[in-house]
Design an enzyme around this catalytic site. Structure first.
Site, PDB file in Angstrom:
ATOM      1  N   TYR A 170       0.869  -1.178   0.000  1.00  0.00           N
ATOM      2  CA  TYR A 170       0.000   0.000   0.000  1.00  0.00           C
ATOM      3  C   TYR A 170       0.904   1.225   0.000  1.00  0.00           C
ATOM      4  CZ  TYR A 170      -4.010  -2.945   1.385  1.00  0.00           C
ATOM      5  OH  TYR A 170      -5.003  -3.886   1.424  1.00  0.00           O
TER       6      TYR A 170
ATOM      7  N   PRO B 288     -12.480   0.199  -0.677  1.00  0.00           N
ATOM      8  CA  PRO B 288     -11.753  -1.075  -0.621  1.00  0.00           C
ATOM      9  C   PRO B 288     -10.382  -1.041   0.055  1.00  0.00           C
ATOM     10  CG  PRO B 288     -11.763  -0.200  -2.856  1.00  0.00           C
ATOM     11  CD  PRO B 288     -12.637   0.698  -2.046  1.00  0.00           C
TER      12      PRO B 288
HETATM   13  P1  RFL Z   1     -22.699  -8.313  -4.256  1.00  0.00           P
HETATM   14  O1  RFL Z   1     -21.427  -9.028  -4.512  1.00  0.00           O
HETATM   15  O2  RFL Z   1     -22.909  -6.989  -4.868  1.00  0.00           O
HETATM   16  O3  RFL Z   1     -23.866  -9.297  -4.663  1.00  0.00           O
HETATM   17  C1  RFL Z   1     -25.197  -8.855  -4.794  1.00  0.00           C
HETATM   18  C2  RFL Z   1     -25.878  -9.774  -5.763  1.00  0.00           C
HETATM   19  O4  RFL Z   1     -27.246  -9.441  -5.848  1.00  0.00           O
HETATM   20  C3  RFL Z   1     -27.635  -9.436  -7.215  1.00  0.00           C
HETATM   21  N1  RFL Z   1     -28.810  -8.571  -7.331  1.00  0.00           N
HETATM   22  C4  RFL Z   1     -30.076  -9.015  -7.506  1.00  0.00           C
HETATM   23  N2  RFL Z   1     -30.567 -10.260  -7.651  1.00  0.00           N
HETATM   24  C5  RFL Z   1     -31.906 -10.394  -7.843  1.00  0.00           C
HETATM   25  N3  RFL Z   1     -32.747  -9.336  -7.929  1.00  0.00           N
HETATM   26  C6  RFL Z   1     -32.292  -8.061  -7.796  1.00  0.00           C
HETATM   27  N4  RFL Z   1     -33.152  -7.029  -7.856  1.00  0.00           N
HETATM   28  C7  RFL Z   1     -30.897  -7.862  -7.574  1.00  0.00           C
HETATM   29  N5  RFL Z   1     -30.117  -6.768  -7.414  1.00  0.00           N
HETATM   30  C8  RFL Z   1     -28.862  -7.217  -7.260  1.00  0.00           C
HETATM   31  C9  RFL Z   1     -26.410  -8.959  -7.952  1.00  0.00           C
HETATM   32  O5  RFL Z   1     -26.403  -9.350  -9.320  1.00  0.00           O
HETATM   33  C10 RFL Z   1     -25.300  -9.619  -7.160  1.00  0.00           C
HETATM   34  O6  RFL Z   1     -24.948 -10.894  -7.665  1.00  0.00           O
HETATM   35  O7  RFL Z   1     -22.916  -8.120  -2.659  1.00  0.00           O
HETATM   36  P2  RFL Z   1     -22.521  -9.060  -1.433  1.00  0.00           P
HETATM   37  O8  RFL Z   1     -22.894 -10.484  -1.682  1.00  0.00           O
HETATM   38  O9  RFL Z   1     -23.034  -8.349  -0.241  1.00  0.00           O
HETATM   39  O10 RFL Z   1     -20.919  -9.064  -1.416  1.00  0.00           O
HETATM   40  C11 RFL Z   1     -20.212  -7.911  -1.088  1.00  0.00           C
HETATM   41  C12 RFL Z   1     -18.932  -7.810  -1.913  1.00  0.00           C
HETATM   42  O11 RFL Z   1     -19.196  -8.100  -3.270  1.00  0.00           O
HETATM   43  C13 RFL Z   1     -18.337  -6.407  -1.822  1.00  0.00           C
HETATM   44  O12 RFL Z   1     -18.346  -5.930  -0.491  1.00  0.00           O
HETATM   45  C14 RFL Z   1     -16.897  -6.295  -2.290  1.00  0.00           C
HETATM   46  O13 RFL Z   1     -16.648  -6.933  -3.508  1.00  0.00           O
HETATM   47  C15 RFL Z   1     -16.556  -4.805  -2.407  1.00  0.00           C
HETATM   48  N6  RFL Z   1     -15.541  -4.550  -3.391  1.00  0.00           N
HETATM   49  C16 RFL Z   1     -14.261  -4.778  -3.061  1.00  0.00           C
HETATM   50  N7  RFL Z   1     -13.981  -5.086  -1.779  1.00  0.00           N
HETATM   51  C17 RFL Z   1     -12.704  -5.309  -1.428  1.00  0.00           C
HETATM   52  O14 RFL Z   1     -12.461  -5.616  -0.266  1.00  0.00           O
HETATM   53  N8  RFL Z   1     -11.690  -5.211  -2.381  1.00  0.00           N
HETATM   54  C18 RFL Z   1     -11.948  -4.896  -3.685  1.00  0.00           C
HETATM   55  O15 RFL Z   1     -11.043  -4.837  -4.490  1.00  0.00           O
HETATM   56  C19 RFL Z   1     -13.257  -4.658  -4.064  1.00  0.00           C
HETATM   57  N9  RFL Z   1     -13.553  -4.364  -5.339  1.00  0.00           N
HETATM   58  C20 RFL Z   1     -15.874  -4.173  -4.718  1.00  0.00           C
HETATM   59  C21 RFL Z   1     -14.858  -4.112  -5.682  1.00  0.00           C
HETATM   60  C22 RFL Z   1     -17.179  -3.863  -5.080  1.00  0.00           C
HETATM   61  C23 RFL Z   1     -17.506  -3.447  -6.363  1.00  0.00           C
HETATM   62  N10 RFL Z   1     -18.839  -3.017  -6.660  1.00  0.00           N
HETATM   63  C24 RFL Z   1     -19.942  -3.502  -5.874  1.00  0.00           C
HETATM   64  C25 RFL Z   1     -19.106  -1.859  -7.394  1.00  0.00           C
HETATM   65  C26 RFL Z   1     -15.164  -3.774  -6.990  1.00  0.00           C
HETATM   66  C27 RFL Z   1     -16.487  -3.454  -7.345  1.00  0.00           C
HETATM   67  C28 RFL Z   1     -16.755  -3.111  -8.805  1.00  0.00           C
HETATM   68  C1  PHB Z   2      -7.502  -6.942  -4.320  1.00  0.00           C
HETATM   69  O1  PHB Z   2      -6.624  -7.831  -4.416  1.00  0.00           O
HETATM   70  O2  PHB Z   2      -8.373  -6.794  -5.171  1.00  0.00           O
HETATM   71  C2  PHB Z   2      -7.492  -6.042  -3.149  1.00  0.00           C
HETATM   72  C3  PHB Z   2      -6.610  -6.282  -2.097  1.00  0.00           C
HETATM   73  C4  PHB Z   2      -6.579  -5.430  -1.015  1.00  0.00           C
HETATM   74  C5  PHB Z   2      -7.429  -4.355  -0.975  1.00  0.00           C
HETATM   75  C6  PHB Z   2      -8.318  -4.122  -2.009  1.00  0.00           C
HETATM   76  C7  PHB Z   2      -8.346  -4.965  -3.098  1.00  0.00           C
HETATM   77  O3  PHB Z   2      -7.383  -3.508   0.100  1.00  0.00           O
END
Ligand code: RFL
Ligand code: PHB
Length: 396
Positions: free
Chosen positions: A206, A298
């Site tokens: 980081y 994130p």
């Molecule tokens: P998700 O993964 O968003 O899953 C929600 C699911 O619900 C579906 N859905 C519906 N299904 C039926 N009817 C509807 N009306 C619906 N509306 C939505 C969607 O298609 C989806 O499959 O939430 P969940 O399960 O709570 O998981 C949370 C994590 O995904 C999220 O906290 C993390 O991925 C956040 N996040 C990241 N976190 C990190 O720690 N490191 C990262 O690098 C990181 N990159 C990200 C991310 C979140 C992103 N989003 C949401 C914009 C990158 C992105 C692009």
């Molecule tokens: C990732 O590997 O996508 C990643 C790892 C650490 C973070 C955020 C994203 O804090």
């Protein structure tokens, strides 16, 4: 159709909850609006805390994670052309983290679910949750209205869990009169790339720099995942591969021997940053889990782990209801989760605001950031505070 627990969303929260309920003999149905390939390939989080790994293992979804996941004992912080390592096990009583992508967690859970789990319907778009009442003890059943294979359908549920992410519909079931939301939108985004090149560091890096934040992460021993802080609204098309590598080079630069290896970039995307909490996380027989209830930027790697922690609490509460008839744990769900959620919100905000450069940042604020990073490097107490939060706190 009727089920005990109707789960909206087949992301990590919905899929893990379905697995945990299945293991407790509680029937459920998962409705996911996207198709399977989309859910399995959506590029998102990469770091799993010990407690997330523990629940995946104990629920039967840990086999490939144990084979392919990379165990990490620390992270490196960089600022002022210096590097400082934070060692997790020595600062946290033995905790560590795993590099195992969200895409892989979802693939593993989907495969299990389709093999022996509860019904999981893809391309089932939920339109609304109706009949949520404030009194969990009444016999009124909430109904999920959704479309599937071109038809309008209803699913009658004893309970509904909204795992449908930030843009989902389940949160609308909590009446505006009792809902309180807290939000912060950051004045920068992350530009993320995947590159076919072995990571240039064994652990995540980081970096704070006058040019903005950068993060070196990975997906496997041969695939790097890297992020750059960029202005909101940045178009990836404006960034050639060479410009990306040059900028990463400049931001990771330290005095001493270190080279950032370059390789073919296979994916580019821009991710806005937001902090958000919606309280309460339940209303009557409707519960919210994961991104449906809260979002973190994130930088603390907390989003996926918070979602897992919510559904662990919820699955335990449903199992307790089944075994003892008591709804006490379900009633306490929102309060139990919010304690941990707010800690993660604070940590994610702290990591973000300490490491990023706000476009309007003054020289005074930059000196405060540097002073904070120096403090983490010189005090085991300050380092332990970071390590404990990063490796995961035991709350609830
Ligand atoms: P998700 O993964 O968003 O899953 C929600 C699911 O619900 C579906 N859905 C519906 N299904 C039926 N009817 C509807 N009306 C619906 N509306 C939505 C969607 O298609 C989806 O499959 O939430 P969940 O399960 O709570 O998981 C949370 C994590 O995904 C999220 O906290 C993390 O991925 C956040 N996040 C990241 N976190 C990190 O720690 N490191 C990262 O690098 C990181 N990159 C990200 C991310 C979140 C992103 N989003 C949401 C914009 C990158 C992105 C692009
Ligand atoms: C990732 O590997 O996508 C990643 C790892 C650490 C973070 C955020 C994203 O804090």
């Amino acid at each position: 159709m009727h089920t005990t627990v109707g789960i909206i969303g087949g992301g990590p929260a919905g899929l893990l909850l379905a697995r945990l309920l299945h293991n407790s003999g509680i029937d459920c149905v998962v409705l996911e609006s996207r198709d399977r390939a989309y859910v399995e390939h959506r590029q998102r989080a990469g770091i799993l805390e010990q407690s997330t790994v523990d629940v995946l293992r104990s629920s039967g979804a840990g086999e490939r994670l144990d084979r392919e996941g990379l165990v990490h004992d620390g992270i490196e912080l960089r600022w002022d052309r210096k590097a400082h390592r934070i060692d997790f096990p020595s600062l946290t009583g033995g905790r560590r983290v795993w590099v195992y992508a969200q895409t892989e967690v979802c693939k593993d859970l989907i495969a299990l679910q389709l093999k022996d789990g509860a019904p999981l319907l893809f391309e089932a778009q939920v339109l609304a949750v109706e009949g949520a009442t404030a009194n969990i003890k009444t016999g009124d059943r909430p109904v999920i209205r959704y479309t599937h294979e071109g038809q309008d359908k209803t699913l009658i549920c004893d309970y509904v869990v909204g795992c449908d992410g930030f843009h989902g519909v389940a949160r609308d079931a909590v009446p505006e009169s009792i809902k309180k939301t807290y939000e912060r939108v950051y004045p920068y985004s992350w530009f993320g790339i995947l590159a076919d090149v072995p990571p240039s560091s064994d652990e995540l890096v980081y970096a704070h720099s006058p040019r903005g934040f950068a993060l070196l992460s990975m997906r496997s021993p041969s695939v790097s995942r890297l992020y750059l802080q960029v202005p909101n609204g940045t178009d990836p098309a404006d960034w050639s591969d060479e410009r990306i590598w040059d900028e990463l080079d400049a931001r990771f630069a330290i005095d001493g021997d270190w080279t950032l290896e370059r390789g073919p970039i296979t994916s580019k995307g821009v991710l806005p940053m937001r902090s958000f909490v919606s309280e309460p996380m339940s209303y009557g027989r409707v519960f919210l889990a994961g991104d449906a209830a809260h979002i973190v930027p994130p930088t603390g790697a907390k989003g996926l782990n918070l979602a897992a922690a919510d559904v662990i609490v919820l699955a335990r509460a449903f199992a307790n209801l089944k075994d003892t008839g008591s709804a006490e744990l379900l009633d306490a769900y929102s309060d139990t989760c919010l304690k941990r959620v707010w800690r993660a919100e604070h940590f994610s905000y702290f990591m973000t605001s300490t490491l990023h450069t706000d476009p309007d940042q003054s020289a005074f604020e930059t000196r405060l950031q540097i002073s904070q990073l120096d403090r983490i490097a010189s005090s085991p107490y300050a380092a332990a505070e970071l390590a404990e939060n990063y490796a995961g706190l035991h709350i609830g």
